[in-house]
Design a protein around this motif. Sequence first.
Motif, PDB file in Angstrom:
ATOM      1  N   PHE A  55       0.835  -1.205   0.000  1.00 20.79           N
ATOM      2  CA  PHE A  55       0.000   0.000   0.000  1.00 20.79           C
ATOM      3  C   PHE A  55       0.870   1.256   0.000  1.00 20.79           C
ATOM      4  N   ALA A  56       1.949   1.230   0.779  1.00 17.17           N
ATOM      5  CA  ALA A  56       2.851   2.375   0.828  1.00 17.17           C
ATOM      6  C   ALA A  56       3.555   2.586  -0.506  1.00 17.17           C
ATOM      7  N   MET A  57       3.945   1.500  -1.181  1.00 20.08           N
ATOM      8  CA  MET A  57       4.577   1.631  -2.490  1.00 20.08           C
ATOM      9  C   MET A  57       3.619   2.251  -3.506  1.00 20.08           C
ATOM     10  N   ALA A  58       2.365   1.780  -3.508  1.00 22.00           N
ATOM     11  CA  ALA A  58       1.375   2.356  -4.416  1.00 22.00           C
ATOM     12  C   ALA A  58       1.161   3.835  -4.109  1.00 22.00           C
ATOM     13  N   ALA A  59       1.079   4.175  -2.823  1.00 19.70           N
ATOM     14  CA  ALA A  59       0.924   5.573  -2.441  1.00 19.70           C
ATOM     15  C   ALA A  59       2.125   6.404  -2.874  1.00 19.70           C
ATOM     16  N   ALA A  60       3.334   5.835  -2.761  1.00 18.82           N
ATOM     17  CA  ALA A  60       4.541   6.568  -3.141  1.00 18.82           C
ATOM     18  C   ALA A  60       4.558   6.858  -4.636  1.00 18.82           C
ATOM     19  N   ILE A  61       4.124   5.901  -5.451  1.00 21.71           N
ATOM     20  CA  ILE A  61       4.087   6.130  -6.897  1.00 21.71           C
ATOM     21  C   ILE A  61       3.124   7.273  -7.226  1.00 21.71           C
ATOM     22  N   GLY A  62       1.929   7.234  -6.631  1.00 20.27           N
ATOM     23  CA  GLY A  62       0.992   8.326  -6.866  1.00 20.27           C
ATOM     24  C   GLY A  62       1.487   9.653  -6.333  1.00 20.27           C
ATOM     25  N   ALA A  63       2.176   9.645  -5.186  1.00 19.07           N
ATOM     26  CA  ALA A  63       2.687  10.886  -4.605  1.00 19.07           C
ATOM     27  C   ALA A  63       3.788  11.488  -5.467  1.00 19.07           C
ATOM     28  N   ILE A  64       4.612  10.647  -6.080  1.00 15.55           N
ATOM     29  CA  ILE A  64       5.642  11.166  -6.986  1.00 15.55           C
ATOM     30  C   ILE A  64       4.986  11.922  -8.129  1.00 15.55           C
ATOM     31  N   GLY A  65       3.920  11.350  -8.698  1.00 14.13           N
ATOM     32  CA  GLY A  65       3.223  12.030  -9.787  1.00 14.13           C
ATOM     33  C   GLY A  65       2.626  13.350  -9.354  1.00 14.13           C
ATOM     34  N   THR A 279     -11.225  12.293   0.373  1.00 16.90           N
ATOM     35  CA  THR A 279     -10.274  12.016   1.458  1.00 16.90           C
ATOM     36  C   THR A 279      -8.950  11.510   0.906  1.00 16.90           C
ATOM     37  N   LEU A 280      -9.009  10.656  -0.118  1.00 15.19           N
ATOM     38  CA  LEU A 280      -7.775  10.120  -0.707  1.00 15.19           C
ATOM     39  C   LEU A 280      -6.953  11.233  -1.343  1.00 15.19           C
ATOM     40  N   SER A 281      -7.612  12.159  -2.031  1.00 15.12           N
ATOM     41  CA  SER A 281      -6.882  13.282  -2.630  1.00 15.12           C
ATOM     42  C   SER A 281      -6.214  14.139  -1.567  1.00 15.12           C
ATOM     43  N   LEU A 282      -6.914  14.376  -0.462  1.00 16.68           N
ATOM     44  CA  LEU A 282      -6.322  15.158   0.623  1.00 16.68           C
ATOM     45  C   LEU A 282      -5.138  14.431   1.241  1.00 16.68           C
ATOM     46  N   GLU A 283      -5.224  13.113   1.344  1.00 15.91           N
ATOM     47  CA  GLU A 283      -4.101  12.349   1.867  1.00 15.91           C
ATOM     48  C   GLU A 283      -2.874  12.497   0.977  1.00 15.91           C
ATOM     49  N   TYR A 284      -3.068  12.509  -0.336  1.00 13.71           N
ATOM     50  CA  TYR A 284      -1.929  12.674  -1.236  1.00 13.71           C
ATOM     51  C   TYR A 284      -1.313  14.059  -1.106  1.00 13.71           C
ATOM     52  N   LEU A 285      -2.122  15.075  -0.907  1.00 13.26           N
ATOM     53  CA  LEU A 285      -1.564  16.400  -0.664  1.00 13.26           C
ATOM     54  C   LEU A 285      -0.769  16.429   0.634  1.00 13.26           C
ATOM     55  N   ALA A 286      -1.277  15.728   1.656  1.00 12.75           N
ATOM     56  CA  ALA A 286      -0.544  15.648   2.917  1.00 12.75           C
ATOM     57  C   ALA A 286       0.795  14.942   2.725  1.00 12.75           C
ATOM     58  N   MET A 287       0.832  13.930   1.889  1.00 13.84           N
ATOM     59  CA  MET A 287       2.069  13.185   1.644  1.00 13.84           C
ATOM     60  C   MET A 287       3.171  14.088   1.119  1.00 13.84           C
ATOM     61  N   ILE A 288       2.854  14.878   0.106  1.00 21.14           N
ATOM     62  CA  ILE A 288       3.916  15.671  -0.517  1.00 21.14           C
ATOM     63  C   ILE A 288       4.307  16.867   0.338  1.00 21.14           C
ATOM     64  N   VAL A 289       3.371  17.392   1.147  1.00 17.09           N
ATOM     65  CA  VAL A 289       3.716  18.497   2.044  1.00 17.09           C
ATOM     66  C   VAL A 289       4.614  18.006   3.169  1.00 17.09           C
ATOM     67  N   ILE A 290       4.246  16.878   3.778  1.00 16.06           N
ATOM     68  CA  ILE A 290       5.033  16.346   4.883  1.00 16.06           C
ATOM     69  C   ILE A 290       6.413  15.901   4.405  1.00 16.06           C
ATOM     70  N   GLY A 291       6.472  15.208   3.273  1.00 12.95           N
ATOM     71  CA  GLY A 291       7.754  14.716   2.784  1.00 12.95           C
ATOM     72  C   GLY A 291       8.641  15.809   2.240  1.00 12.95           C
ATOM     73  N   GLY A 292       8.065  16.725   1.479  1.00 13.08           N
ATOM     74  CA  GLY A 292       8.860  17.796   0.874  1.00 13.08           C
ATOM     75  C   GLY A 292       8.419  18.059  -0.549  1.00 13.08           C
ATOM     76  N   VAL A 301       8.937   9.470   1.163  1.00  9.41           N
ATOM     77  CA  VAL A 301       8.913   9.514   2.627  1.00  9.41           C
ATOM     78  C   VAL A 301       7.526   9.894   3.132  1.00  9.41           C
ATOM     79  N   GLY A 302       6.934  10.922   2.543  1.00  6.41           N
ATOM     80  CA  GLY A 302       5.603  11.341   2.966  1.00  6.41           C
ATOM     81  C   GLY A 302       4.555  10.281   2.710  1.00  6.41           C
ATOM     82  N   ALA A 303       4.662   9.570   1.592  1.00  7.88           N
ATOM     83  CA  ALA A 303       3.703   8.518   1.277  1.00  7.88           C
ATOM     84  C   ALA A 303       3.786   7.380   2.275  1.00  7.88           C
ATOM     85  N   PHE A 304       4.983   6.994   2.640  1.00  6.53           N
ATOM     86  CA  PHE A 304       5.134   5.916   3.619  1.00  6.53           C
ATOM     87  C   PHE A 304       4.590   6.349   4.978  1.00  6.53           C
ATOM     88  N   PHE A 305       4.830   7.602   5.346  1.00 10.83           N
ATOM     89  CA  PHE A 305       4.340   8.091   6.641  1.00 10.83           C
ATOM     90  C   PHE A 305       2.814   8.078   6.682  1.00 10.83           C
TER      91      PHE A 305
END
Length: 375
Positions: A55-65, A279-292, A301-305
């Motif tokens: 799940f974290a890997m899938a989230a990381a791929i989407g967060a990179i995009g 909610t999923l879209s907001l989570e992805y925004l949180a991923m990139i803000v937290i990670g950098g 990093v943000g996606a895994f967190f």
Amino acid sequence: MSDVLATGKGAPRTAGGGPARRLPGTRALVWTAFAALLLALPFYLDRFWLQAGLFAMAAAIGAIGLNLLTGATGQLSMGHAFFLAVGAYGYCVLAGDGGGDGLVGLGLPTWLAAVLAVLLAGAAGGLFSPIAGRLRGAYLGIATLALIFIGQHVLFNARELTGGFNGRDVPPLSLFGLRFDDSELVVAAVPFGAAEKLWYVGLALLLGGALFARGVLRGRPGRALNAIRDHRVAAGVMGVPVARHRAAVFVLSSMYAGLAGVLLALVFQRTVPDHFGITLSLEYLAMIVIGGLGSVSGAVVGAFFVSLLPQLLTRYSDALPLVSAPGTGGIAPGEASRYLYGAAVVAVVLFLPGGLVRVAARRRAEVRHTPGEER
């Protein structure tokens, strides 16, 4: 000049007073050991941890995009979950055979269906790209938010394609004669199920996506995207086709989301519309803000967190104060995780504007430039 800098007072020194030298190949050795560890994990971890990692890997791929779009180019998108849904359901429709439940399926080879689903998500982004090329800031965010509502309406009502409220089963991936399902495969006396097999697929997709995005950001396209983000007018004056680059990066971000959707569907083994909401879209925004913002490693990093936090809270809810199962008087693990990474977003914005990776980078720079002991 270079000799003076190499032997200056600020350079690390050995006990004898001379400049310290790094051991050759140390970094490569560390990365090799880390890669070996990741490859060996399916032999030792149970299904819960492997699924959490997937799940974290899938989230990381989407967060990179999304980081290519929002972090590198400065375009706010609230509709990232829509393109994940296009990838996930596109794979189900293209690879499924329909069966007797009234669902539409083309029955294509699963590997081909996965590729076409990613392209389908890119095509959906391409249809929206003329709008993305002309809007910016909150206006683009509001426009992409409409995609979520349109997507939810289609997912719940196009029952022949999506299965409606109940969703539809995900055909297991088949590649080079190997089926990535729960059919048992024994390797070194260790049974490999779907999670163990998909682990290597997820690693390969994440590595390929990260390297490609890193190449884009470090090349001429990345410099053009950063110029558009920092000063759109000046970028246009210098000859950068602003609208074209904005449209192109929106398509690329949509393809990353589609790939994440395909992997997510393969891990879930069933797609349901409720998962692909705002909610999923907001989570992805949180991923990139937290990670950098603007960093590939920051997106990972943000996606895994953000992805692992609710699963860990669920796993250890019995041992944590205030966190308990829904309906028992405490805070549900999913709700608690949203509180925590919401607080993390606020903390990053106020105190760590570069995200977690910027903190790590500054720490490495401080260690690298710490003066050695003087004699």
